[in-house]
Design a protein around this motif. Structure first.
Motif, PDB file in Angstrom:
ATOM      1  N   LYS A 269      -1.389   4.514 -15.266  1.00 36.14           N
ATOM      2  CA  LYS A 269      -1.462   3.086 -14.931  1.00 36.14           C
ATOM      3  C   LYS A 269      -1.624   2.860 -13.429  1.00 36.14           C
ATOM      4  O   LYS A 269      -2.123   1.837 -13.010  1.00 36.14           O
ATOM      5  CB  LYS A 269      -0.205   2.383 -15.446  1.00 36.14           C
ATOM      6  N   GLU A 270      -1.258   3.849 -12.638  1.00 34.82           N
ATOM      7  CA  GLU A 270      -1.362   3.673 -11.177  1.00 34.82           C
ATOM      8  C   GLU A 270      -2.776   3.962 -10.683  1.00 34.82           C
ATOM      9  O   GLU A 270      -3.154   3.519  -9.600  1.00 34.82           O
ATOM     10  CB  GLU A 270      -0.383   4.610 -10.438  1.00 34.82           C
ATOM     11  N   SER A 271      -3.576   4.723 -11.462  1.00 35.78           N
ATOM     12  CA  SER A 271      -4.895   5.066 -10.904  1.00 35.78           C
ATOM     13  C   SER A 271      -6.043   4.792 -11.861  1.00 35.78           C
ATOM     14  O   SER A 271      -7.125   5.336 -11.691  1.00 35.78           O
ATOM     15  CB  SER A 271      -4.933   6.536 -10.479  1.00 35.78           C
TER      16      SER A 271
ATOM     17  N   ASP B 122      -3.539  -3.288  -8.569  1.00 37.02           N
ATOM     18  CA  ASP B 122      -4.521  -3.355  -7.475  1.00 37.02           C
ATOM     19  C   ASP B 122      -5.946  -3.399  -8.018  1.00 37.02           C
ATOM     20  O   ASP B 122      -6.798  -4.133  -7.507  1.00 37.02           O
ATOM     21  CB  ASP B 122      -4.379  -2.133  -6.549  1.00 37.02           C
TER      22      ASP B 122
ATOM     23  N   SER C  29      -3.702  -0.654 -13.423  1.00 34.45           N
ATOM     24  CA  SER C  29      -3.180  -0.811 -12.060  1.00 34.45           C
ATOM     25  C   SER C  29      -3.369  -2.232 -11.537  1.00 34.45           C
ATOM     26  O   SER C  29      -4.475  -2.784 -11.598  1.00 34.45           O
ATOM     27  CB  SER C  29      -3.912   0.182 -11.144  1.00 34.45           C
TER      28      SER C  29
ATOM     29  N   GLU D 199      -1.099  -7.131 -14.526  1.00 44.35           N
ATOM     30  CA  GLU D 199      -1.758  -5.898 -15.003  1.00 44.35           C
ATOM     31  C   GLU D 199      -2.757  -6.146 -16.137  1.00 44.35           C
ATOM     32  O   GLU D 199      -3.210  -5.198 -16.775  1.00 44.35           O
ATOM     33  CB  GLU D 199      -0.691  -4.880 -15.437  1.00 44.35           C
TER      34      GLU D 199
END
Ligand SMILES: Cc1ncc(COP(=O)(O)O)c(C=O)c1O
Length: 386
Positions: free
Chosen positions: A228-230, A256, A254, A95
């Motif tokens: 944190k996910e987007s 990804d 994130s 991350e």
């Protein structure tokens, strides 16, 4: 003779040419210039960071290619710093991505997500690479005006549905360059809701998180549950530790998004000089007292400038963070003409608001990067000559 790419041709024009030229000419003629134009700290990098670089540079292990994704020890130091500062957990393996200065990552990020014709939502006025990076990636910036009436926050409700559908990215930057504005958690929550609903990636630029006054402590977008996910957040050692010339920062968020930016970068650069990464660890482990002293210094300068300009009848609000003062032009003039006038009559360099975008027109930016005494002198010159 050479035909520039359409992308390069469509970059916004560099509006500081004439002022840069006039500044150089005045300097060459021996004029005493007070330069409030550049956001570059005048204080040196703390000695122990320079020492750490010096020591590490002598180790041959540091002379080889660095790892693209940065040394694990640096990523761990960043993760620890983040936890202490914001209470946010970041996995150093997935991350966090060290950068050759945050500008580099900010400008490269759109290459990972924009296709031709996609929009990125960009505040205006803004730090120029948000627009430049989006255009160079083939995207189209959609400008979100930052207006004084809305505390220099974008009004998300005004973004049309057609643009929302085509937007992939959205830049936000608080504490803000150039306006000095700050944002609180309710704005971040609203932004996250908007982004999730419209499948837009938020890019939060937190370069000025440590430069704040009167006890105010800026928060991170990552503190909002679900962010944190987007989202991805960019940080820099440049301003916090007087390290602008060193070129070191990071992206986090994130996994990804971090992975995608890493893939872009692995085709462009080969990591940060290892000795510099070790010096970066030393910076992050700096006793935070040094950072507090820096803030105190800027706060004293800010107060001198605000008191001085207010006594001249200029409209200014003391910023709670950043070392920028965003000033409404106190005359019927535009920002370029007014900046030129200041240089010609007072030998003071400021940045015209238009250079940050069309909604910056009507303002100039002054940076608190000269000693208090010089700020007082600048006010004196303004009193006598403007
Ligand atoms: C808002 C903002 N973000 C990022 C940066 C870039 O900092 P760095 O030196 O890490 O590239 C700056 C530099 O002025 C800035 O003002």
């Amino acid at each position: 003779m050479f035909r520039l790419s359409k992308k390069l041709q469509s970059l916004p024009p560099y509006l500081f040419v004439e002022i840069d030229r006039a500044k150089r000419k005045a300097r060459a003629q021996g004029e005493d210039i007070i330069d409030l134009g550049i956001g570059d700290p005048d204080q040196p990098t703390p000695a122990h960071i320079v020492e750490a670089l010096y020591k590490a540079a002598q180790d041959p292990a540091c002379h080889r290619y660095a790892l693209d994704q940065g040394m694990l020890s640096l990523r761990e130091a960043i993760s620890k710093w983040y936890k202490v500062r914001f209470g946010v957990d970041l996995n150093p393996e997935t991350e966090i991505l060290p950068l050759i200065g945050s500008k580099e990552g900010i400008a490269h990020f759109p290459l990972a997500f924009l296709d031709c014709g996609d929009y990125s939502l960009v505040p205006d006025p803004c730090y120029p690479p948000y627009k430049g990076g989006s255009i160079l990636a083939g995207g189209k910036p959609y400008l979100m005006p930052l207006l004084q009436a809305n505390a220099f926050l974008p009004d998300l409700k005004k973004i049309p549905p057609g643009i929302r559908r085509k937007a992939k990215l959205m830049y936000i930057n608080y504490p803000n360059n150039p306006t000095g504005a700050t944002a609180e958690k309710d704005f971040y929550k609203e932004t996250l809701d908007f982004a999730v609903k419209n499948k837009i990636i938020v890019i939060s630029d937190l370069a000025y998180s440590e430069m704040s006054y009167d006890g105010y402590r800026p928060c991170s977008f990552m503190e909002i549950p679900g962010a944190k996910e987007s989202a991805v957040e960019f940080h820099s050692l440049s301003k916090t530790y007087n390290m602008t010339g060193w070129r070191i920062g990071w992206a986090c968020g994130s996994s990804d998004l971090i992975d995608a930016l890493g893939r872009v970068k692995s085709n462009i650069d080969s990591g940060i000089f290892c000795a510099l990464q070790l010096a970066g660890i030393s910076a992050l482990e700096t006793p935070q007292e040094q950072v507090r002293n820096m803030c105190q210094l800027y706060q004293e300068r800010r107060d001198a400038l605000i008191t001085g300009l207010t006594s001249l009848g200029w409209q200014v609000k003391p910023p709670k963070a950043t070392f920028y003062v965003w000033i409404k032009i106190p005359a019927k003039s535009n920002s370029i003409e007014f900046s030129k006038l200041l240089l010609e009559k007072t030998n003071i360099v400021v940045t015209p608001g238009l250079g940050f975008g069309k909604y910056g027109e009507g303002y100039i930016r002054m940076a608190l990067t000269v000693p208090t005494q010089r700020i007082r002198e600048a006010v004196q010159r303004l009193r006598q000559k403007i």
